[in-house]
Design a protein around this motif. Sequence first.
Motif, PDB file in Angstrom:
ATOM      1  N   ARG A   3       0.831  -1.208   0.000  1.00  0.00           N
ATOM      2  CA  ARG A   3       0.000   0.000   0.000  1.00  0.00           C
ATOM      3  C   ARG A   3       0.861   1.252   0.000  1.00  0.00           C
ATOM      4  O   ARG A   3       0.574   2.221  -0.693  1.00  0.00           O
ATOM      5  N   TRP A   4       1.900   1.253   0.793  1.00  0.00           N
ATOM      6  CA  TRP A   4       2.802   2.390   0.856  1.00  0.00           C
ATOM      7  C   TRP A   4       3.461   2.611  -0.505  1.00  0.00           C
ATOM      8  O   TRP A   4       3.547   3.734  -0.983  1.00  0.00           O
ATOM      9  N   LEU A   5       3.933   1.511  -1.130  1.00  0.00           N
ATOM     10  CA  LEU A   5       4.560   1.621  -2.449  1.00  0.00           C
ATOM     11  C   LEU A   5       3.570   2.161  -3.486  1.00  0.00           C
ATOM     12  O   LEU A   5       3.922   3.002  -4.314  1.00  0.00           O
ATOM     13  N   HIS A   7       1.003   4.047  -2.928  1.00  0.00           N
ATOM     14  CA  HIS A   7       0.772   5.459  -2.615  1.00  0.00           C
ATOM     15  C   HIS A   7       1.934   6.311  -3.127  1.00  0.00           C
ATOM     16  O   HIS A   7       1.722   7.365  -3.747  1.00  0.00           O
ATOM     17  N   MET A   8       3.166   5.884  -2.894  1.00  0.00           N
ATOM     18  CA  MET A   8       4.338   6.610  -3.364  1.00  0.00           C
ATOM     19  C   MET A   8       4.349   6.678  -4.892  1.00  0.00           C
ATOM     20  O   MET A   8       4.711   7.701  -5.467  1.00  0.00           O
ATOM     21  N   HIS A   9       3.936   5.605  -5.530  1.00  0.00           N
ATOM     22  CA  HIS A   9       3.883   5.574  -6.995  1.00  0.00           C
ATOM     23  C   HIS A   9       2.861   6.584  -7.522  1.00  0.00           C
ATOM     24  O   HIS A   9       3.110   7.299  -8.483  1.00  0.00           O
ATOM     25  N   ARG A  10       1.697   6.649  -6.873  1.00  0.00           N
ATOM     26  CA  ARG A  10       0.666   7.602  -7.280  1.00  0.00           C
ATOM     27  C   ARG A  10       1.157   9.041  -7.132  1.00  0.00           C
ATOM     28  O   ARG A  10       0.835   9.909  -7.934  1.00  0.00           O
ATOM     29  N   LEU A  11       1.949   9.286  -6.090  1.00  0.00           N
ATOM     30  CA  LEU A  11       2.480  10.637  -5.873  1.00  0.00           C
ATOM     31  C   LEU A  11       3.626  10.968  -6.831  1.00  0.00           C
ATOM     32  O   LEU A  11       4.017  12.128  -6.951  1.00  0.00           O
ATOM     33  N   ILE A  13       6.812   9.894  -6.571  1.00  0.00           N
ATOM     34  CA  ILE A  13       8.087  10.127  -5.895  1.00  0.00           C
ATOM     35  C   ILE A  13       8.940   8.866  -5.747  1.00  0.00           C
ATOM     36  O   ILE A  13       9.956   8.902  -5.075  1.00  0.00           O
ATOM     37  N   LEU A  14       8.533   7.815  -6.414  1.00  0.00           N
ATOM     38  CA  LEU A  14       9.370   6.605  -6.422  1.00  0.00           C
ATOM     39  C   LEU A  14      10.424   6.749  -7.504  1.00  0.00           C
ATOM     40  O   LEU A  14      10.112   7.121  -8.641  1.00  0.00           O
ATOM     41  N   LYS A  15      11.666   6.461  -7.143  1.00  0.00           N
ATOM     42  CA  LYS A  15      12.721   6.495  -8.139  1.00  0.00           C
ATOM     43  C   LYS A  15      12.613   5.265  -9.026  1.00  0.00           C
ATOM     44  O   LYS A  15      12.226   4.191  -8.574  1.00  0.00           O
ATOM     45  N   GLU A  16      12.975   5.446 -10.271  1.00  0.00           N
ATOM     46  CA  GLU A  16      12.947   4.324 -11.202  1.00  0.00           C
ATOM     47  C   GLU A  16      14.147   3.428 -10.946  1.00  0.00           C
ATOM     48  O   GLU A  16      15.268   3.910 -10.766  1.00  0.00           O
TER      49      GLU A  16
END
Length: 69
Positions: A3-5, A7-11, A13-16
């Motif tokens: 869920r956290w991942l 959420h971060m993906h939707r924002l 801010i996850l690095k590729e």
Amino acid sequence: DARWLAHMHRLGILKEGYIYPKQERGFRDLLRKRMQLVRQRTPHILSIQNLVYRIKGVTLKGSKPLFRQ
């Protein structure tokens, strides 16, 4: 946590991530090991210097040999 991942993906801010090609993975592992050993070098040197000082009362500096042959 998935869920956290998500959420971060939707924002956004996850690095590729990067997956190394198979032929480069061995080299990457060697570089990681070298980096780990370089990081550990100073604490080990300080530990040996402190041990010699406690036992012999001698301060080691630079590349002075510990023992004579």
